[in-house]
Design a protein around this motif. Sequence first.
Motif, PDB file in Angstrom:
ATOM      1  N   ALA A   1       1.379  -1.535   0.211  1.00 21.30           N
ATOM      2  CA  ALA A   1       0.104  -0.133   0.182  1.00 21.30           C
ATOM      3  C   ALA A   1       0.337   1.114  -0.065  1.00 21.30           C
ATOM      4  O   ALA A   1       0.727   2.432  -0.991  1.00 21.30           O
ATOM      5  CB  ALA A   1      -1.239   0.025   1.202  1.00 21.30           C
TER       6      ALA A   1
ATOM      7  N   ALA B   1       1.028   3.927  -3.051  1.00 25.96           N
ATOM      8  CA  ALA B   1      -0.111   4.667  -2.743  1.00 25.96           C
ATOM      9  C   ALA B   1       1.767   6.516  -3.456  1.00 25.96           C
ATOM     10  O   ALA B   1       1.479   7.125  -4.168  1.00 25.96           O
ATOM     11  CB  ALA B   1       0.028   5.207  -1.750  1.00 25.96           C
ATOM     12  N   THR B   2       3.070   5.779  -2.827  1.00 28.47           N
ATOM     13  CA  THR B   2       3.770   6.533  -3.677  1.00 28.47           C
ATOM     14  C   THR B   2       3.781   6.695  -5.102  1.00 28.47           C
ATOM     15  O   THR B   2       4.156   8.020  -5.385  1.00 28.47           O
ATOM     16  CB  THR B   2       5.265   5.658  -2.495  1.00 28.47           C
ATOM     17  OG1 THR B   2       4.962   5.698  -0.978  1.00 28.47           O
ATOM     18  CG2 THR B   2       6.450   7.233  -2.852  1.00 28.47           C
TER      19      THR B   2
ATOM     20  N   LEU C   1       1.838   6.180  -6.779  1.00 29.50           N
ATOM     21  CA  LEU C   1       0.325   6.882  -8.113  1.00 29.50           C
ATOM     22  C   LEU C   1       0.708   8.645  -7.728  1.00 29.50           C
ATOM     23  O   LEU C   1       0.784   9.536  -8.727  1.00 29.50           O
ATOM     24  CB  LEU C   1      -0.911   6.742  -7.146  1.00 29.50           C
ATOM     25  CG  LEU C   1      -1.524   5.081  -7.478  1.00 29.50           C
ATOM     26  CD1 LEU C   1      -2.450   5.132  -6.856  1.00 29.50           C
ATOM     27  CD2 LEU C   1      -1.519   5.985  -8.758  1.00 29.50           C
ATOM     28  N   VAL C   2       1.357   9.015  -6.750  1.00 33.89           N
ATOM     29  CA  VAL C   2       1.628  10.309  -5.889  1.00 33.89           C
ATOM     30  C   VAL C   2       3.175  10.836  -6.757  1.00 33.89           C
ATOM     31  O   VAL C   2       2.699  12.092  -7.820  1.00 33.89           O
ATOM     32  CB  VAL C   2       2.152  10.577  -4.389  1.00 33.89           C
ATOM     33  CG1 VAL C   2       2.508  11.920  -4.155  1.00 33.89           C
ATOM     34  CG2 VAL C   2       0.946  10.135  -3.524  1.00 33.89           C
TER      35      VAL C   2
END
Length: 105
Positions: free
Chosen positions: A83, A87-88, A90-91
Motif C-alpha cells: 500500500a 501510494a508513493t 501514484l503520487v
Amino acid sequence: MTKTAKTTHQETHAGDGAGLHLHMRTVHPSVPIPYLTKEEMTTTARAATALLPGRPPAKDLAFYAGLGALTMAGALEWPVALAVGGATWLVRSGRKEKQQAGART
C-alpha cells in the motif's frame, strides 16, 4: 506376528498398487524444437528492452529497496508495504505528469 513379518507384509502389499491394476498408454507426439541462433536472441532481447521505460531514479530504487528490506525483516507486513509503495508511486507519477504538462504550456 512379529514386527518384521508385519513390515514385510505391508511393504509387499503397498508395492503391488493396493490391488489396483491400471493399464495406461503413453503417447509421445513429435514436437519440433525451434533452433534459435545467438543473433536472433540478441535482436529479440534488444527489441523487448527498447519497449521498457527508462531506468528509475536512484532515489526511487533506494526507497522501494528499503520497503522490501523492512518487509523481509518483519518490520512491515507485506500488505502495508504494498500500500505504501503503491501510494508513493501514484503520487510521484501524478507529480511528473503535472510537471510535464506545465512544461508543455
